[in-house]
Design a protein around this motif. Structure first.
Motif, PDB file in Angstrom:
ATOM      1  N   PRO A  82      -1.725  14.963  -0.905  1.00 15.24           N
ATOM      2  CA  PRO A  82      -0.936  14.730   0.391  1.00 15.24           C
ATOM      3  C   PRO A  82      -1.590  15.858   1.437  1.00 15.24           C
ATOM      4  N   ASN A  83      -1.762  15.494   2.562  1.00 14.81           N
ATOM      5  CA  ASN A  83      -2.164  16.346   3.713  1.00 14.81           C
ATOM      6  C   ASN A  83      -0.976  16.615   4.480  1.00 14.81           C
ATOM      7  N   TYR A  84       0.384  16.719   4.049  1.00  8.80           N
ATOM      8  CA  TYR A  84       1.615  17.122   4.758  1.00  8.80           C
ATOM      9  C   TYR A  84       2.406  17.716   3.914  1.00  8.80           C
ATOM     10  N   ASP A  85       3.632  18.111   4.417  1.00  7.21           N
ATOM     11  CA  ASP A  85       4.853  18.679   3.279  1.00  7.21           C
ATOM     12  C   ASP A  85       6.165  18.530   4.113  1.00  7.21           C
ATOM     13  N   VAL A  86       7.079  18.405   3.409  1.00  8.09           N
ATOM     14  CA  VAL A  86       8.364  18.359   3.688  1.00  8.09           C
ATOM     15  C   VAL A  86       9.406  19.198   3.754  1.00  8.09           C
ATOM     16  N   ARG A 137      12.318  18.248   8.105  1.00  6.91           N
ATOM     17  CA  ARG A 137      11.299  18.155   8.961  1.00  6.91           C
ATOM     18  C   ARG A 137       9.850  18.166   8.466  1.00  6.91           C
ATOM     19  N   PHE A 138       8.705  17.462   8.988  1.00  5.46           N
ATOM     20  CA  PHE A 138       7.695  17.200   8.472  1.00  5.46           C
ATOM     21  C   PHE A 138       6.301  18.282   8.759  1.00  5.46           C
ATOM     22  N   LEU A 139       5.597  18.775   8.100  1.00  7.76           N
ATOM     23  CA  LEU A 139       4.430  19.535   8.553  1.00  7.76           C
ATOM     24  C   LEU A 139       3.203  18.457   8.490  1.00  7.76           C
ATOM     25  N   MET A 140       2.639  18.367   9.604  1.00  9.72           N
ATOM     26  CA  MET A 140       1.406  17.294   9.563  1.00  9.72           C
ATOM     27  C   MET A 140       0.439  18.121  10.196  1.00  9.72           C
ATOM     28  N   MET A 141      -0.922  17.481   9.649  1.00  8.52           N
ATOM     29  CA  MET A 141      -2.302  18.261  10.318  1.00  8.52           C
ATOM     30  C   MET A 141      -2.991  17.267  11.194  1.00  8.52           C
ATOM     31  N   ARG A 142      -2.945  17.613  12.485  1.00 11.67           N
ATOM     32  CA  ARG A 142      -3.758  16.897  13.473  1.00 11.67           C
ATOM     33  C   ARG A 142      -5.031  17.470  14.240  1.00 11.67           C
ATOM     34  N   GLU A 143      -6.058  16.580  14.440  1.00 13.92           N
ATOM     35  CA  GLU A 143      -7.195  16.971  14.810  1.00 13.92           C
ATOM     36  C   GLU A 143      -6.931  17.699  16.411  1.00 13.92           C
ATOM     37  N   GLU A 144      -7.626  19.257  16.331  1.00 16.58           N
ATOM     38  CA  GLU A 144      -7.467  19.664  17.732  1.00 16.58           C
ATOM     39  C   GLU A 144      -8.404  18.952  18.920  1.00 16.58           C
ATOM     40  N   GLY A 175       0.663  -1.235   0.194  1.00 19.03           N
ATOM     41  CA  GLY A 175      -0.160   0.012   0.063  1.00 19.03           C
ATOM     42  C   GLY A 175       0.755   1.296  -0.048  1.00 19.03           C
ATOM     43  N   GLY A 176       0.166   2.241  -0.400  1.00 21.96           N
ATOM     44  CA  GLY A 176       0.916   3.537  -0.590  1.00 21.96           C
ATOM     45  C   GLY A 176       0.247   4.364  -1.224  1.00 21.96           C
ATOM     46  N   SER A 177       0.084   5.947  -0.654  1.00 20.54           N
ATOM     47  CA  SER A 177      -0.655   6.908  -1.317  1.00 20.54           C
ATOM     48  C   SER A 177      -0.137   8.256  -0.694  1.00 20.54           C
ATOM     49  N   GLU A 178      -0.589   9.322  -1.098  1.00 19.30           N
ATOM     50  CA  GLU A 178       0.006  10.795  -0.786  1.00 19.30           C
ATOM     51  C   GLU A 178       1.432  10.740  -0.939  1.00 19.30           C
ATOM     52  N   VAL A 179       1.862  10.955  -2.005  1.00 19.52           N
ATOM     53  CA  VAL A 179       3.100  10.734  -2.553  1.00 19.52           C
ATOM     54  C   VAL A 179       3.980  11.925  -2.616  1.00 19.52           C
ATOM     55  N   THR A 180       5.316  12.305  -2.135  1.00 16.97           N
ATOM     56  CA  THR A 180       5.919  13.657  -2.166  1.00 16.97           C
ATOM     57  C   THR A 180       7.239  13.006  -2.584  1.00 16.97           C
ATOM     58  N   TRP A 181       7.980  14.006  -3.017  1.00 14.89           N
ATOM     59  CA  TRP A 181       9.587  13.805  -3.165  1.00 14.89           C
ATOM     60  C   TRP A 181      10.501  14.462  -2.286  1.00 14.89           C
ATOM     61  N   SER A 182      11.335  14.119  -1.765  1.00 11.30           N
ATOM     62  CA  SER A 182      12.258  14.831  -0.786  1.00 11.30           C
ATOM     63  C   SER A 182      13.007  16.012  -1.760  1.00 11.30           C
ATOM     64  N   GLN A 235      -1.635   9.491  14.735  1.00  6.24           N
ATOM     65  CA  GLN A 235      -3.107   9.996  14.357  1.00  6.24           C
ATOM     66  C   GLN A 235      -3.024  11.464  13.605  1.00  6.24           C
ATOM     67  N   PHE A 236      -2.647  11.737  12.599  1.00  3.61           N
ATOM     68  CA  PHE A 236      -2.630  12.513  11.809  1.00  3.61           C
ATOM     69  C   PHE A 236      -3.892  12.682  10.820  1.00  3.61           C
ATOM     70  N   VAL A 237      -4.390  13.822  10.320  1.00  6.77           N
ATOM     71  CA  VAL A 237      -5.558  13.948   9.433  1.00  6.77           C
ATOM     72  C   VAL A 237      -5.073  13.323   7.898  1.00  6.77           C
ATOM     73  N   PRO A 238      -5.634  12.408   7.437  1.00  6.43           N
ATOM     74  CA  PRO A 238      -5.158  11.967   6.202  1.00  6.43           C
ATOM     75  C   PRO A 238      -5.859  12.930   5.010  1.00  6.43           C
ATOM     76  N   GLY A 239      -4.998  12.681   4.002  1.00 10.17           N
ATOM     77  CA  GLY A 239      -5.350  13.448   2.700  1.00 10.17           C
ATOM     78  C   GLY A 239      -5.951  12.529   1.573  1.00 10.17           C
ATOM     79  N   ALA A 240      -6.151  12.883   0.598  1.00 15.51           N
ATOM     80  CA  ALA A 240      -6.602  11.991  -0.433  1.00 15.51           C
ATOM     81  C   ALA A 240      -5.466  11.200  -1.241  1.00 15.51           C
TER      82      ALA A 240
END
Length: 239
Positions: free
Chosen positions: A200-204, A209-216, A147-154, A191-196
């Motif tokens: 991707p619901n994150y960035d590097v 360093r990773f920027l992630m989204m978390r529910e408050e 499995g694998g989704s929300e792909v980014t490249w360093s 438990q970070f907020v998933p994207g589609a």
């Protein structure tokens, strides 16, 4: 300071994907149009109005722009599912097919040297990470098997990042002189907020360093309750 960039457009299919040009001065996005969707570029500083690149009868979303001015796009709703197209920003022409398999292909991302494009595809029955030469020719390669989704490249091009449920994974790669991939490793999980699959619901950051989204707050648990013979019970209670 937040600054609004767009005004007065319907957003039913708009803003499904955004792409900066290589120098970061313009942003490409799709917005609803009377005949479907139009892809535009807009100066980030707001000093110039949006410039139409082309219109399309289906939902389409820009994903990346190369240094040569070629735009990678996700085309939704074709007979073969979601496909990956390419079109020049400056030269009027019909977009050409880059990946058009029978399954859905989402979220094309360029390697920093722009020799390869990675994306998520469900052609195996679930989303996995694939890569192929840009613009080709050359075969595509499946990089994951679990499995694998929300792909980014360093930013240095040495790793491909992707998500599997709550796990953030890294896959070491080499793009020159030929493409080679190592074994994926777990970076962290949570438990970070998933994207589609293609959003991707994150960035590097360049330093890793990773920027992630978390529910408050954690949503309250909901229970489903079933009452059998409710009508008989109702008649018994009604005088």
């Amino acid at each position: 300071t937040l600054e609004r960039l767009t005004f007065g457009r319907r957003v039913l299919f708009a803003f499904g994907g955004l792409a900066f040009d290589p120098d970061g001065t313009h942003l490409a996005y799709a917005e609803d149009h009377l005949t479907g969707v139009r892809v535009v570029t807009h100066a980030v500083d707001g000093t110039q109005p949006a410039q139409e690149v082309f219109t399309w009868p289906r939902r389409i979303s820009p994903a990346a722009i190369t240094r040569a001015g070629d735009m990678l796009l996700n085309d939704f709703g074709t007979r073969s599912g979601a496909d990956i197209l390419m079109r020049s920003v400056d030269v009027p022409a019909t977009p050409t097919m880059l990946v058009g398999d029978s399954a859905n292909q989402w979220g094309p991302v360029l390697s920093p040297d722009e020799r390869y494009v990675a994306y998520a595809s469900e052609e195996t029955g679930r989303y996995e990470v694939f890569v192929q030469p840009l613009p080709g020719p050359g075969p595509k390669r499946q990089l994951t098997t679990e499995g694998g989704s929300e792909v980014t490249w360093s930013r240095d091009g040495r790793e491909i990042f992707y998500r599997v449920s709550g796990r953030m994974m890294a896959l070491p790669v080499v793009t020159t002189p030929t493409f080679q991939a190592g074994r994926p490793r777990l970076l962290f999980e949570g438990q970070f907020v998933p994207g589609a699959a293609g959003l991707p619901n994150y960035d590097v950051a360049p330093d890793g360093r990773f920027l992630m989204m978390r529910e408050e707050s954690v949503p309250e648990a909901r229970n489903l309750r079933i009452v059998s013979n409710w009508f008989t019970d109702l008649m018994r209670r009604v005088p």
